[in-house]
Write a protein that holds these residues in place. Structure first.
Motif, PDB file in Angstrom:
ATOM      1  N   PHE A  49       0.705  -1.073   0.029  1.00 48.78           N
ATOM      2  CA  PHE A  49      -0.035  -0.102  -0.065  1.00 48.78           C
ATOM      3  C   PHE A  49       0.636   1.283  -0.035  1.00 48.78           C
ATOM      4  CE2 PHE A  49      -3.202  -2.738   2.700  1.00 48.78           C
ATOM      5  CZ  PHE A  49      -3.701  -3.329   1.515  1.00 48.78           C
ATOM      6  N   LEU A  50       2.006   1.090   0.863  1.00 44.71           N
ATOM      7  CA  LEU A  50       2.957   2.418   1.013  1.00 44.71           C
ATOM      8  C   LEU A  50       4.124   2.470   0.187  1.00 44.71           C
ATOM      9  CD1 LEU A  50       2.431   2.664   4.843  1.00 44.71           C
ATOM     10  CD2 LEU A  50       1.056   3.880   2.983  1.00 44.71           C
ATOM     11  N   ALA A  51       4.101   1.746  -1.219  1.00 45.64           N
ATOM     12  CA  ALA A  51       5.152   1.396  -1.859  1.00 45.64           C
ATOM     13  C   ALA A  51       5.397   2.697  -2.663  1.00 45.64           C
ATOM     14  CB  ALA A  51       5.120   0.211  -2.883  1.00 45.64           C
ATOM     15  N   GLY A  52       6.507   3.163  -2.561  1.00 44.52           N
ATOM     16  CA  GLY A  52       7.220   4.173  -3.102  1.00 44.52           C
ATOM     17  C   GLY A  52       7.161   5.690  -2.295  1.00 44.52           C
ATOM     18  N   GLU A  53       6.863   5.219  -1.132  1.00 40.67           N
ATOM     19  CA  GLU A  53       6.826   6.404  -0.017  1.00 40.67           C
ATOM     20  C   GLU A  53       7.908   6.229   0.784  1.00 40.67           C
ATOM     21  OE1 GLU A  53       6.885   9.628   1.403  1.00 40.67           O
ATOM     22  OE2 GLU A  53       5.187   9.410   0.126  1.00 40.67           O
ATOM     23  N   SER A  54       8.812   7.000   0.825  1.00 36.97           N
ATOM     24  CA  SER A  54      10.227   6.662   1.637  1.00 36.97           C
ATOM     25  C   SER A  54      10.272   7.689   2.929  1.00 36.97           C
ATOM     26  CB  SER A  54      11.378   6.895   1.066  1.00 36.97           C
ATOM     27  OG  SER A  54      11.382   8.435   0.378  1.00 36.97           O
ATOM     28  N   ASP A  55       9.377   8.552   2.974  1.00 35.88           N
ATOM     29  CA  ASP A  55       9.289   9.470   3.991  1.00 35.88           C
ATOM     30  C   ASP A  55       8.747   8.826   5.268  1.00 35.88           C
ATOM     31  OD1 ASP A  55       8.992  11.718   5.978  1.00 35.88           O
ATOM     32  OD2 ASP A  55       8.233  13.130   4.405  1.00 35.88           O
ATOM     33  N   PRO A  56       9.724   8.853   6.305  1.00 40.42           N
ATOM     34  CA  PRO A  56       9.064   8.103   7.433  1.00 40.42           C
ATOM     35  C   PRO A  56       8.093   8.747   8.208  1.00 40.42           C
ATOM     36  CG  PRO A  56      11.270   9.091   7.996  1.00 40.42           C
ATOM     37  CD  PRO A  56      10.956   9.226   6.532  1.00 40.42           C
ATOM     38  N   VAL A  57       7.868   9.807   8.270  1.00 41.37           N
ATOM     39  CA  VAL A  57       6.945  10.682   8.744  1.00 41.37           C
ATOM     40  C   VAL A  57       5.541  10.618   8.168  1.00 41.37           C
ATOM     41  CG1 VAL A  57       5.933  13.067   9.333  1.00 41.37           C
ATOM     42  CG2 VAL A  57       8.447  12.750   9.676  1.00 41.37           C
ATOM     43  N   ARG A  58       5.391  10.608   6.786  1.00 43.38           N
ATOM     44  CA  ARG A  58       4.359  10.132   5.878  1.00 43.38           C
ATOM     45  C   ARG A  58       3.790   8.640   6.027  1.00 43.38           C
ATOM     46  NH1 ARG A  58       4.583  13.256   0.337  1.00 43.38           N
ATOM     47  NH2 ARG A  58       4.214  15.275   1.180  1.00 43.38           N
ATOM     48  N   ARG A  59       4.882   7.789   6.107  1.00 42.83           N
ATOM     49  CA  ARG A  59       4.565   6.464   6.317  1.00 42.83           C
ATOM     50  C   ARG A  59       3.727   6.095   7.668  1.00 42.83           C
ATOM     51  NH1 ARG A  59       6.994   2.673   2.806  1.00 42.83           N
ATOM     52  NH2 ARG A  59       6.825   1.133   4.567  1.00 42.83           N
ATOM     53  N   ALA A  60       4.399   6.787   8.668  1.00 43.08           N
ATOM     54  CA  ALA A  60       3.818   6.653  10.085  1.00 43.08           C
ATOM     55  C   ALA A  60       2.402   7.337  10.193  1.00 43.08           C
ATOM     56  CB  ALA A  60       4.842   7.343  11.192  1.00 43.08           C
ATOM     57  N   ALA A  61       2.409   8.317   9.593  1.00 40.12           N
ATOM     58  CA  ALA A  61       0.977   9.159   9.371  1.00 40.12           C
ATOM     59  C   ALA A  61      -0.066   8.156   8.941  1.00 40.12           C
ATOM     60  CB  ALA A  61       1.045  10.546   8.921  1.00 40.12           C
TER      61      ALA A  61
END
Length: 851
Positions: free
Chosen positions: A340-352
């Motif tokens: 679902f979160l593939a391609g998103e490397s920003d840890p803040v965004r992934r945690a959110a």
């Protein structure tokens, strides 16, 4: 000619064969695609573009592979690219390479692509060179413009290797173009200059011509663009332009293009091309498809199969992962979330993204709560909220509250619950507190007995219950069940939402206790419709309730049974409530209302004495005493008591309605009209009072106002025999006897046992000189009426949706039909009407038996 197949299968071919053999489901989608190759391109049913879409993990890539194999079965030359090709030149290069592998090289395109690569390489080298310019060299502004031109043209991917060497400050300055940078070389090599300045215009016509050439020698050409949600920003306009006539040349009719992504196609580019496109949305696997995959992987034990079905939600990536290891729920959750979160490397965004799966619905304020943002505002909550709405699995309803797709949310919740139980509880506690603050704010100024009937309060309260249950299932269950009793009391039509909250919390918190309660409550609601009797019975037999809660549940069930005409059962429930909690004022008050309906007035007054003893300032008990006196014909006493009830609670419309009827019975019609006016102003949907005000207006010679009141009452509570009966009275008082008879006819069609309407119709028929019919109506009225008793013993009465009255005596004269009523004689129409739907009833102290 294409090369012949090798004699022996390669390792890759064996692996691919095994993969195809393991593919299950999607038969309808496969048939749709295959059938398209049997339809001639000239046929309007033929589609030139397929768009398969769905959330991550739903199986788009697997289906595209099957489609590609299916196209090859029809003799198609196929080529496929994914997000690794993020510019037009890269896409064309990938297509050309795959065509060559199948024996159909695109030589003219290959040559141009080689020139383009060399020119881009040289341009990039110059753009990243030292900014110190020699005399006559291009200015920094020209270099910036050239760099911007390369990016816009798709020659330099904005996320590619060259991006790190671009100076944003330089990029933001200057004006000019590629020719300003490479002017001398461009004049010498016009082809390279054109490829640098306008790569799409230079490359695409050659690609189209080459494809057209190959199309003359093969049955079909099938091209595929997978993970299109990631490449669409660079490719979407180009792709839509390629299929537009005359833009880059004519495409062959035997070309079929497939796009696979998460989102719908951009209507800006595809709005007028819809007839060319077959939209293929992918849903999660059906249970049959999931079972097929599991059985194919050797998972056949029913207990394991059911667990995989429950955990996966039909999401193919989860079904497949769990099929490999049915006990590896954590691994499956992690796999799905990564997809679902593939391609998103920003840890803040992934945690959110993970944190915002915890609330069932969220807004910007709840994002801050879910991610535990600091109060100093250092956390970029507005930016996160905007970014979340760019995710394909986040939907926003018209209410302004966003939510995750259920198939995506479930594995995210499981990953968090199993990964850190402490953080799981803390997140739900924060959200429960946030919703509790919203609930309390929504309840300001609202009668506590009506809170569950108010939608903003109810929504927030249900979310509080959900998060408390998820954090601590067993500890929070009693509070949730008590809430159900109150909801059954004030808003029974919404109990399904409450039961679903418990069921959802059971799934999300993985609590067998909550799942069982939710399942059984929903089954009770489904089996018994809007009546809360079955739900309350379930609570009374299974829940661990306090005596106070048990008495409250019995009182609510008694009111429901009373409204359904189940008087014996209702009386029994009130009696049990008194036995369980002798200090329950509501149990005493409710039993008094039923006893009064049965004509057992002295017993009713004794219960009201006890209710007032327990709660001396309780206006509702006083109000019911006044109504009881009115029913007994003790109008002066009723008036005094209703005055006191109104003084105790001026906001309650019911004492005013009862007092208006008392004053009308005493001949004080103007005062009665004032009471009804004030009651209806307090409660505009007070249909009972509208019917009674119509009677007063008739007595005051205002038939127009009376009919208007009856029209409004009919709108609020359609199909009430009493409303039609009262309309007949208005017409009869005005001497319009034919219309009066028609009204009585309609009333009797609704309730053939409506004795008062038979008597009133007899008088109208008498006035029309139809004595035989009048006598027949009087005879029927006498059959339906028997003397009421005011003490103990059996009471021959008829209870229905309209009345709880006993009809005494026989109508003997027209003077008794006006609007004035003789004490001791009850008009059957005097208490006709009905309670508006979904009004707070059971705690409203007797409204149900007359309002």
């Amino acid at each position: 000619m294409p090369p012949t197949s090798p004699r022996r299968l390669s390792l890759q071919q064996i692996i691919e064969g095994q993969r195809r053999a393991a593919f299950v489901g999607r038969q309808a989608e496969l048939d749709l695609y295959r059938r398209n190759f049997t339809i001639p391109p000239e046929d309007p049913r033929h589609r030139f573009v397929f768009h398969v879409r769905g959330n991550a993990g739903v199986g788009k890539t697997s289906l595209v592979r099957e489609w590609r194999d299916a196209a090859a079965e029809f003799g198609a030359i196929t080529a496929s690219v994914d997000e690794s090709a993020d510019s037009v030149p890269d896409v064309l290069a990938a297509f050309a390479e795959q065509f060559a592998e199948q024996g159909y090289p695109l030589k003219a395109l290959d040559r141009l692509l080689a020139v383009h690569r060399r020119a881009v390489h040289e341009a990039a080298g110059r753009l990243t060179a030292d900014n110190e310019a020699e005399p006559g060299a291009p200015s920094a502004g020209a270099l910036a413009a050239a760099q911007a031109g390369l990016i816009a043209a798709g020659a330099i991917p904005v996320v590619g290797a060259l991006a790190g060497g671009i100076d944003p400050a330089v990029l933001a300055r200057g004006a000019g173009g590629l020719r300003a940078v490479f002017g001398g070389r461009a004049r010498q090599q016009q082809e390279e200059a054109r490829l640098l300045a306008e790569p799409l215009r230079a490359l695409t016509p050659v690609f189209v011509a080459e494809i057209d050439r190959v199309a003359d020698t093969v049955p079909w050409i099938a091209l595929f663009l997978d993970t299109y949600e990631r490449t669409a920003p660079q490719l979407d306009r180009w792709v839509s332009d390629v299929i537009t006539a005359g833009r880059y040349g004519d495409l062959p009719a035997n070309l079929v293009l497939t796009l696979a992504g998460q989102r719908r196609l951009d209507p800006v580019h595809w709005g007028d091309r819809g007839r060319l496109v077959a939209d293929v949305p992918l849903a999660p696997f059906t249970e049959a498809e999931s079972r097929q995959l599991l059985h194919g992987r050797g998972v056949v034990a029913e207990t394991l199969v059911r667990e995989v079905l429950r955990l996966s939600g039909g999401l193919p990536v989860l079904v497949s992962t769990l099929a490999a290891n049915p006990g590896a729920a954590g691994e499956a959750n992690a796999t799905a979330v990564e997809r679902f979160l593939a391609g998103e490397s920003d840890p803040v965004r992934r945690a959110a993204a993970l944190a915002c799966a915890v609330p069932r619905r969220f807004d910007e304020d709840l994002v801050a709560v879910a991610v535990a943002a600091p109060e100093d505002g250092s956390y970029p909550v507005p930016e996160l909220y905007g970014w979340l709405h760019e995710l394909p699995f986040v939907a926003e309803r018209h209410s302004g509250h966003s939510r995750y797709h259920a198939v995506v949310r479930a594995p995210m919740l499981r990953l968090q619950r199993t990964g850190s139980p402490r953080r799981w509880k803390a997140a739900h506690d924060r959200l429960a507190d946030a919703f509790a603050a919203r609930r309390d704010a929504a309840g300001e100024g609202i009668d506590p007995e009506r809170l569950w009937a108010e939608q903003p309060w109810r929504r927030a309260a249900l979310e509080v219950l959900y998060h408390r249950l998820c954090a601590r299932p067993r500890a929070a269950l009693p509070e949730a069940l008590r809430a159900g009793i109150s909801l059954c009391d004030q808003r029974p039509s919404r109990t399904r939402h409450w039961a679903r909250i418990i069921a959802e919390a059971g799934e999300d918190a993985d609590s067998a206790l909550l799942r069982e309660w939710g399942r059984d409550l929903l089954a009770a609601i489904t089996d018994h419709g809007p009546r809360p009797t079955a739900v309350l019975g379930l609570l009374l037999t299974r829940a661990e309730l306090t005596d106070r809660d048990r008495a409250a549940a019995l009182v609510v069930r008694a009111w429901d049974r009373f409204r359904a005409g189940e008087l014996d059962a209702a009386l029994s429930d009130h009696g049990r409530a008194v036995a369980v909690d002798p200090r329950s004022e509501r149990a005493h008050q409710g039993r008094a209302v039923i006893l009064r309906s049965l004509g057992r007035y002295e017993e009713a007054l004794a219960d009201l004495d006890r209710a007032e003893e327990i709660a001396p300032a309780w206006a509702w008990a006083v109000r019911e005493r006044g109504e009881t006196y009115r029913r007994m014909g003790r109008l002066e006493e009723a008036l005094a008591v209703l005055d006191r009830a109104h003084a105790l609670d001026p906001s309650d419309a019911v004492p005013l309605g009862s007092r208006g009827l008392v004053r009308h019975g005493l001949g004080r019609h103007e005062d009665a009209l004032d009471d009804f006016d004030r009651a209806i102003a307090l409660w505009p949907e007070y249909a009972w009072a509208l019917v009674r005000r119509a009677r007063v207006r008739t007595a005051l010679g205002d038939p127009v106002g009376a009919l208007a009141d009856l029209d409004r009452a009919e709108e609020l509570a359609p199909g009430r025999p009493g409303t039609e009966g009262e309309r007949g009275e208005v017409y009869r008082a005005a001497g319009r006897h034919e219309e009066a008879v028609a009204c009585y006819d309609r009333a009797l069609a609704l309730d053939p046992g409506y004795a008062w309407a038979h008597g009133s119709r007899a008088l109208a028929l008498e006035a029309l000189d139809r004595p035989a019919e009048a006598r027949a109506d009087l005879d029927r009225a006498l059959e339906l009426t028997t003397p009421c008793t005011s003490g103990t013993g059996p009471v021959p009465w008829r209870y229905g949706a309209e009345t709880d009255q006993c009809v005494r005596g026989r109508r003997g004269s027209r003077s008794d039909q006006g609007g004035r009523r003789t004490p001791g004689r009850v008009r059957g129409g005097a208490d006709q009407g009905g309670h508006p739907p979904d009004r707070p009833r059971s705690a409203r102290l007797g409204r149900a038996d007359r309002h």
